[in-house]
Motif scaffolding. Structure first.
Motif, PDB file in Angstrom:
ATOM      1  N   LEU A 402       0.852  -1.203   0.094  1.00  0.00           N
ATOM      2  CA  LEU A 402       0.151   0.179  -0.063  1.00  0.00           C
ATOM      3  C   LEU A 402       0.910   1.438  -0.218  1.00  0.00           C
ATOM      4  CD1 LEU A 402      -2.569  -1.055   2.710  1.00  0.00           C
ATOM      5  CD2 LEU A 402      -3.063  -0.945   0.423  1.00  0.00           C
ATOM      6  N   HIS A 403       1.849   1.085   0.961  1.00  0.00           N
ATOM      7  CA  HIS A 403       2.598   2.470   0.916  1.00  0.00           C
ATOM      8  C   HIS A 403       3.352   2.749  -0.317  1.00  0.00           C
ATOM      9  CE1 HIS A 403       5.990   4.623   3.591  1.00  0.00           C
ATOM     10  NE2 HIS A 403       5.413   5.254   2.770  1.00  0.00           N
ATOM     11  N   ARG A 404       4.012   1.760  -1.219  1.00  0.00           N
ATOM     12  CA  ARG A 404       4.832   2.080  -2.217  1.00  0.00           C
ATOM     13  C   ARG A 404       3.948   2.417  -3.374  1.00  0.00           C
ATOM     14  NH1 ARG A 404       5.110  -1.910  -6.370  1.00  0.00           N
ATOM     15  NH2 ARG A 404       7.304  -1.158  -6.726  1.00  0.00           N
ATOM     16  N   SER A 405       2.609   2.451  -3.199  1.00  0.00           N
ATOM     17  CA  SER A 405       1.577   2.630  -4.360  1.00  0.00           C
ATOM     18  C   SER A 405       1.045   4.183  -4.139  1.00  0.00           C
ATOM     19  CB  SER A 405       0.275   1.718  -4.484  1.00  0.00           C
ATOM     20  OG  SER A 405       0.937   0.446  -5.024  1.00  0.00           O
ATOM     21  N   ALA A 406       1.453   4.909  -2.829  1.00  0.00           N
ATOM     22  CA  ALA A 406       0.965   6.016  -2.634  1.00  0.00           C
ATOM     23  C   ALA A 406       1.120   7.104  -3.583  1.00  0.00           C
ATOM     24  CB  ALA A 406       1.389   6.393  -1.105  1.00  0.00           C
ATOM     25  N   LYS A 407       2.270   6.984  -4.634  1.00  0.00           N
ATOM     26  CA  LYS A 407       2.690   7.749  -5.166  1.00  0.00           C
ATOM     27  C   LYS A 407       2.282   7.379  -6.743  1.00  0.00           C
ATOM     28  CE  LYS A 407       6.437  10.287  -2.970  1.00  0.00           C
ATOM     29  NZ  LYS A 407       7.732  10.629  -2.922  1.00  0.00           N
ATOM     30  N   GLY A 408       1.651   6.179  -6.829  1.00  0.00           N
ATOM     31  CA  GLY A 408       1.248   5.485  -7.997  1.00  0.00           C
ATOM     32  C   GLY A 408      -0.105   5.245  -8.255  1.00  0.00           C
ATOM     33  N   SER A 409      -0.632   4.201  -8.438  1.00  0.00           N
ATOM     34  CA  SER A 409      -2.024   4.059  -8.626  1.00  0.00           C
ATOM     35  C   SER A 409      -3.076   4.236  -7.622  1.00  0.00           C
ATOM     36  CB  SER A 409      -2.267   2.546  -9.039  1.00  0.00           C
ATOM     37  OG  SER A 409      -1.737   1.712  -8.065  1.00  0.00           O
ATOM     38  N   LEU A 410      -2.571   4.299  -6.083  1.00  0.00           N
ATOM     39  CA  LEU A 410      -3.436   4.600  -5.139  1.00  0.00           C
ATOM     40  C   LEU A 410      -3.316   6.215  -4.765  1.00  0.00           C
ATOM     41  CD1 LEU A 410      -2.947   1.596  -2.615  1.00  0.00           C
ATOM     42  CD2 LEU A 410      -4.885   1.855  -4.571  1.00  0.00           C
ATOM     43  N   LYS A 411      -2.660   6.876  -5.484  1.00  0.00           N
ATOM     44  CA  LYS A 411      -2.554   8.414  -5.333  1.00  0.00           C
ATOM     45  C   LYS A 411      -3.805   9.171  -4.993  1.00  0.00           C
ATOM     46  CE  LYS A 411      -0.035  12.526  -6.845  1.00  0.00           C
ATOM     47  NZ  LYS A 411       0.867  13.216  -7.828  1.00  0.00           N
ATOM     48  N   PRO A 412      -4.693   8.862  -5.681  1.00  0.00           N
ATOM     49  CA  PRO A 412      -6.161   9.779  -5.400  1.00  0.00           C
ATOM     50  C   PRO A 412      -6.382   9.532  -3.867  1.00  0.00           C
ATOM     51  CG  PRO A 412      -6.371   8.612  -7.593  1.00  0.00           C
ATOM     52  CD  PRO A 412      -5.006   8.116  -6.934  1.00  0.00           C
ATOM     53  N   ALA A 413      -6.094   8.575  -3.277  1.00  0.00           N
ATOM     54  CA  ALA A 413      -6.520   8.221  -1.961  1.00  0.00           C
ATOM     55  C   ALA A 413      -5.588   8.929  -0.970  1.00  0.00           C
ATOM     56  CB  ALA A 413      -6.586   6.737  -1.275  1.00  0.00           C
ATOM     57  N   MET A 414      -4.739   9.569  -1.512  1.00  0.00           N
ATOM     58  CA  MET A 414      -3.522  10.392  -0.589  1.00  0.00           C
ATOM     59  C   MET A 414      -3.967  11.859  -0.576  1.00  0.00           C
ATOM     60  SD  MET A 414      -1.297   8.575   0.569  1.00  0.00           S
ATOM     61  CE  MET A 414       0.263  10.022   1.106  1.00  0.00           C
ATOM     62  N   SER A 415      -5.048  12.286  -1.225  1.00  0.00           N
ATOM     63  CA  SER A 415      -5.467  13.720  -1.320  1.00  0.00           C
ATOM     64  C   SER A 415      -7.000  13.779  -1.117  1.00  0.00           C
ATOM     65  CB  SER A 415      -5.059  14.534  -2.772  1.00  0.00           C
ATOM     66  OG  SER A 415      -5.570  13.602  -3.448  1.00  0.00           O
ATOM     67  N   HIS A 416      -7.449  12.631  -0.674  1.00  0.00           N
ATOM     68  CA  HIS A 416      -8.976  12.894  -0.440  1.00  0.00           C
ATOM     69  C   HIS A 416      -9.367  12.791   0.989  1.00  0.00           C
ATOM     70  CE1 HIS A 416     -13.151  12.359  -2.062  1.00  0.00           C
ATOM     71  NE2 HIS A 416     -13.383  11.723  -0.732  1.00  0.00           N
ATOM     72  N   VAL A 417      -9.881  13.834   1.638  1.00  0.00           N
ATOM     73  CA  VAL A 417     -10.270  13.632   2.906  1.00  0.00           C
ATOM     74  C   VAL A 417     -12.021  13.680   2.966  1.00  0.00           C
ATOM     75  CG1 VAL A 417     -10.195  14.755   5.401  1.00  0.00           C
ATOM     76  CG2 VAL A 417      -8.223  14.948   3.695  1.00  0.00           C
ATOM     77  N   THR A 418     -12.345  12.697   3.597  1.00  0.00           N
ATOM     78  CA  THR A 418     -13.782  12.857   3.519  1.00  0.00           C
ATOM     79  C   THR A 418     -14.253  13.296   4.807  1.00  0.00           C
ATOM     80  OG1 THR A 418     -13.690  10.646   4.828  1.00  0.00           O
ATOM     81  CG2 THR A 418     -13.704  10.522   2.313  1.00  0.00           C
ATOM     82  N   GLU A 419     -13.967  13.991   5.812  1.00  0.00           N
ATOM     83  CA  GLU A 419     -14.521  14.434   6.883  1.00  0.00           C
ATOM     84  C   GLU A 419     -13.532  16.002   7.182  1.00  0.00           C
ATOM     85  OE1 GLU A 419     -16.636  11.995   9.886  1.00  0.00           O
ATOM     86  OE2 GLU A 419     -14.490  11.537  10.133  1.00  0.00           O
ATOM     87  N   THR A 420     -13.972  16.813   7.694  1.00  0.00           N
ATOM     88  CA  THR A 420     -13.443  18.159   8.004  1.00  0.00           C
ATOM     89  C   THR A 420     -12.610  17.905   9.151  1.00  0.00           C
ATOM     90  OG1 THR A 420     -15.720  19.291   7.584  1.00  0.00           O
ATOM     91  CG2 THR A 420     -14.013  20.430   8.785  1.00  0.00           C
ATOM     92  N   THR A 421     -11.305  18.462   8.911  1.00  0.00           N
ATOM     93  CA  THR A 421     -10.284  18.285   9.830  1.00  0.00           C
ATOM     94  C   THR A 421     -10.458  18.995  10.917  1.00  0.00           C
ATOM     95  OG1 THR A 421      -8.731  19.672   8.516  1.00  0.00           O
ATOM     96  CG2 THR A 421      -8.593  17.419   8.076  1.00  0.00           C
ATOM     97  N   ASP A 422      -9.780  18.897  12.137  1.00  0.00           N
ATOM     98  CA  ASP A 422      -9.796  19.798  13.318  1.00  0.00           C
ATOM     99  C   ASP A 422      -9.118  20.703  13.021  1.00  0.00           C
ATOM    100  OD1 ASP A 422     -11.237  17.924  14.927  1.00  0.00           O
ATOM    101  OD2 ASP A 422      -9.647  16.675  15.507  1.00  0.00           O
TER     102      ASP A 422
END
Length: 422
Positions: A402-422
């Motif tokens: 999972l970690h090594r795909s953070a800049k590859g095919s799973l990158k969309p899930a690295m910039s998508h926050v589904t809730e408002t942050t504190d």
């Protein structure tokens, strides 16, 4: 048995206390339809928690054979896993009402038929296969409904609550099924399973949220589930994590049995579920700052590292304690995982995508169960420890994938926050 039930009750009370302290969950359950949706999921999920042991004891009563009981459970589980993706596709194509209106009665009928009309091993296996074929995709169906109820701003909290309900019913289901079988009969346990599925399915079918949900429209040119690079990564990760779970699930009770502490097998496995309940609840409200993929691989690294010394732990309280600690980040990982899948999956496959991944993970887990049993049987002194070492290694490889795909095919899930942050 008494130890397992007491442990289960303790876990549920602790989870309830934790839930009561979290304002976010109270606010979620005040949303229109939220409480009804949660309550609708309890009977069928409890039925799924019961069915394995209900089948086991009924077939044992019928044939007086442990191997026959194993064959019947295996037939039901295998067919259910192999066809999960197809049932998910049906939901994605026709909505929830029509498929569930067919599958819920068929599952109820086939379960009762097995309880009352199976006369030998062959008829029991055939009816168990029918049960697997028509298993209503309740767990898969719940995820998109929470999006309608909670909206994207509360979806992490909703997924955490849903995962908690699943873990709770996974704890109480086997306890109820075993109690009914031992105090009455396996036939009574199976009949109760069928009734709970019918009640829960009816509640879900009559739920306005389920009726209101419509399948996503497929995007023209969108790749199929496993033609998507992101879904192929998740499929690879599912193989690793499934094998790891499968090895662990057999190695822990095998070692307890070998060390003459078989009574600790169920509490040790239940401890993971408790940790999962508390970890999932925490992730749903206290880890809002983490984007889904980062949260997923960090929590997977955490439980992988915590699991490393498991092979050194004596059976009993030491193993049970460590299993509880392992469950804390594991429960959080389950919440992040649902978000990651929802972000990277093809549009128009909300149910089928998760069903296909669970099919792969479940099949790998079944293989891991078998391998762990073989290793333990051939080396009773060290076999379970070997299986646990391999299991921990697979968990680490899972997190690394999972970690090594953070800049590859799973990158969309690295910039998508589904809730408002504190």
């Amino acid at each position: 048995m008494r130890v397992a039930v007491n442990a289960t009750l303790t876990l549920l009370l602790a989870a309830a206390a934790n839930l009561g302290q979290m304002q976010e969950y109270k606010e979620l359950l005040r949303l229109p339809g939220a409480l009804r949706l949660m309550l609708s999921s309890l009977p069928p999920r409890t039925a799924y928690g019961m069915v394995g042991l209900a089948l086991f004891f009924h077939i044992l009563d019928l044939t007086n054979s442990l191997s026959s009981a194993g064959f019947v459970i295996g037939a039901q589980t295998l067919v259910s896993s192999l066809t999960a993706g197809f049932r998910g596709h049906a939901i994605d194509r026709w909505g929830q009402t029509k498929p569930l209106l067919i599958l819920v009665p068929l599952y109820t009928i086939s379960t009762i038929a097995l309880a009352y009309f199976a006369t030998d091993l062959l008829s029991a296996i055939l009816l168990a296969m029918v049960m697997g074929l028509v298993s209503p995709p309740i767990n898969l169906s719940m995820r998109p409904l929470w999006v309608l109820v909670a909206g994207q701003e509360r979806i992490r909290t909703a997924y955490a609550l849903d995962s908690t309900i699943l873990n709770v019913t996974s704890l109480i289901g086997p306890a109820i099924g075993t109690w009914l079988a031992l105090h009455f009969s396996g036939r009574v346990a199976l009949t109760t399973t069928a009734i709970l599925m019918l009640i829960g399915g009816t509640l879900l079918l009559s739920n306005p949220i389920s009726k209101r949900w419509v399948p996503e429209q497929k995007v023209e040119g969108e790749k199929g589930i496993f033609k998507s690079p992101a879904m192929r990564v998740l499929a690879m990760e599912a193989v690793l994590i499934g094998l790891g779970y499968g090895l662990l699930d057999v190695a822990v009770p095998a070692r307890a049995t070998i060390q003459d502490l078989a009574g600790w097998a169920a509490p040790s496995l239940a401890a993971v579920a408790l940790g999962g309940i508390l970890g999932g609840l925490y992730a749903g409200t206290r880890l809002k700052h983490l984007v889904p993929l980062r949260g997923l691989y960090k929590t997977q690294y955490a439980f992988s590292i915590i699991a490393l010394p498991l092979f050194l732990m004596p059976a009993g309280l030491p193993t049970t304690t460590l299993m509880f600690i392992i469950g804390l980040p594991l429960g959080a990982a389950q919440v992040f995982y649902l978000e990651v899948v929802d972000i990277v999956r093809p549009r128009g496959a909300a149910v089928a995508s998760l069903g296909s991944i669970w099919f792969i993970e479940g099949s790998a887990a079944a293989l891991g169960n078998s391998l762990s049993g073989i290793v333990a049987e051939n080396s009773r002194e060290y076999g379970p420890s070997y299986a646990l070492i391999i299991s921990s290694t697979l968990f680490i490889l899972s997190a690394f994938t999972l970690h090594r795909s953070a800049k590859g095919s799973l990158k969309p899930a690295m910039s998508h926050v589904t809730e408002t942050t504190d």
